[in-house]
Design a protein around this motif. Sequence first.
Motif, PDB file in Angstrom:
ATOM      1  N   GLU A  86       0.688  -1.635  -0.582  1.00  0.00           N
ATOM      2  CA  GLU A  86      -0.424  -0.226   0.277  1.00  0.00           C
ATOM      3  C   GLU A  86       0.410   1.163   0.360  1.00  0.00           C
ATOM      4  O   GLU A  86       0.074   2.373   0.078  1.00  0.00           O
ATOM      5  N   CYS A  87       2.422   1.015  -0.072  1.00  0.00           N
ATOM      6  CA  CYS A  87       3.171   2.099  -0.395  1.00  0.00           C
ATOM      7  C   CYS A  87       2.186   3.404  -1.430  1.00  0.00           C
ATOM      8  O   CYS A  87       1.980   3.114  -2.349  1.00  0.00           O
ATOM      9  N   PRO A  88       2.364   4.795  -0.539  1.00  0.00           N
ATOM     10  CA  PRO A  88       0.673   5.003  -1.581  1.00  0.00           C
ATOM     11  C   PRO A  88       1.956   6.056  -2.580  1.00  0.00           C
ATOM     12  O   PRO A  88       3.151   6.365  -2.509  1.00  0.00           O
ATOM     13  N   PRO A  89       1.314   5.889  -3.537  1.00  0.00           N
ATOM     14  CA  PRO A  89       2.156   6.801  -4.928  1.00  0.00           C
ATOM     15  C   PRO A  89       1.888   8.403  -5.086  1.00  0.00           C
ATOM     16  O   PRO A  89       1.292   8.822  -4.481  1.00  0.00           O
ATOM     17  N   GLN A  90       3.075   9.145  -5.398  1.00  0.00           N
ATOM     18  CA  GLN A  90       3.379  10.408  -5.704  1.00  0.00           C
ATOM     19  C   GLN A  90       3.252  10.329  -7.363  1.00  0.00           C
ATOM     20  O   GLN A  90       4.397  10.047  -7.765  1.00  0.00           O
TER      21      GLN A  90
END
Length: 454
Positions: A86-90
Amino acid sequence: MASKAACQHDELLLECSPWAEEAGFERPGAAKRLAATTKSGRNPLAAKGKSVKTIKKLSQEAAERLSPSFPGPLLLPKDELNWDPECPPQSFRSWLHEVQRNKPTHTRKALYVASPPIVTPGVGFMNGWEQPTTAPINELKDFEPPSAEASLEYLRAFYHDLPVKFFPQPLSFVPWTESSQRTKSRSNHGYVGLAWDDYCTRIRTRETPDKKFKRQVNLNDLLDAAIEVLPDDAHSLVLLMDLDMYEDDDDDFCCGRAYGGSRVCVVSSARYHPALDSDEGIDYEHMWPTSHCKQFADGLCAVEELEPREHTKSIYETLDSPLRRAIDIVRGASTPSTVEGRNGLWFSRVARTLAHELGHCFGIGHCVFYACNMQGTSGIAEDVRQPPYLCPVCLEKVAHAIACELQLHDQVGKEEYIKERYRAIAEFCEAWKHVDLFAAYGAWIRGRLHQLSV
C-alpha cells in the motif's frame, strides 16, 4: 554432462508478476499513470466530448506503447512492494505541491560528493572493516572499490545541467576522545569520530550481525555529520562509504539512506561487493534488463501453487523497443570473467543507488507506477533487478526541477532538456560499455531517443 543452455529471454513480463495480486498490490491503472505525469493531475487524453469508453481505450493504447520502454514493477516474492503493497503513489502534481521539497535555486544548486573518509593511524583497528569476511583473501585481492571520480561523473550525467563537485575538505575517521567513552572505545571500538576541520561527530559502531564484515558504522550518525558539513551552496550532498552500515538494532545492514528534507544522503558500496553474490543468490543471467524475462519471473513466483499468466505480447515488444534493445545487448550475460568487468559490475550497482538516494533529496518518493530507479528495494537481489532509468512520472519531476524551476524553461524547453539528459547519460554509458548494466542502459537510451524523434 551437457551444460545448461543460456536463457534467451524471448518472452518479457511488461506488467506486474502474478505475485502482485497475492501480495495485495494494485498498480495504478493506465489512465492514472498518464494523469500522474501532468501538472493538473488530469489524464491528458480526457478531452471534452470523449466518452468514458473512448478515454479508457486511448489510455490502454498509450500504456501499451509505453510498456516495452517502461514496464510495470516486477513485484516478486520478498520484494519491497510485497512487504509494503500500500505504498502511496506520488504523482507529479503531488510532488510539485510538496511543502518540504527542496527546489534547486541559483544560490543552492550544487550536488556535492564526499569521498569515503580516510582511516587515520589513531583508528588503525578500522583497517579491513571494508573487506567481506566470508570470501577467501585470494578472491578479494584484485577488487578495487568504486571510485569517487566515477560516481561524480555518473551523477553529472544523471542530474544533467546541475554542477556536481567534490566536497572540498577531506573527511577522516579519528579516535573518539570523549572522556566518558574512552574505556569503551579502547575495549571494543564502540565509537569512532568523523572529523573535518576542527569539528568531529561521534559515530557508533557494532559487530555485524550476519558476520559478513568485521564491524559496521551507524548511518544515522553519518547523516548527522553530513548535515553539519553541508555547504551553503549545496542543493544536496551524498557521503560515499566503503564500510558496511546499519540503521538501528533490528536491521542487519543498510546500503543507503537519505534525509531528503535535510538535503543529505549516504551510500555504502560494501554490500554490493561481487564476492558476496553467491550468498545473496544473485542470478547473473537475470539482472536488469533481463530481470523482465517472463520465464525467470514465473520461476520465482512458482510457490503456493501460483499459476503463471499467459504471455500477453505487445506489438511494440517485437519492434525496436528500448527494453528489447537493452536485452539484446546483454543476452547470455554471465559472471564477469575479468577484473575490470567485476569492478565495473560493483560500481554499476553503487551508481544506481547514488542516483536513487539523491532523488529523495529532490523530494521524490518511492515509485509504484513503473519499474523505476526510484522504486524501493528490500535487498541486494531485488536491487540488481531494478532499472537505472527514471520512469515517465519521476522523470517529469527531475526535468521540471532543473529545466523549469532552475533554468526557467517552458514545456518545449523541458522536452529538449529530457533529450539532452538522455544524451549525456548515453555518453557516460558508452565510456563504460564493458559493463553490462551500462551497455544495456546505453542501448535502452538509444531506443528511447529514437522513439522521441518520430
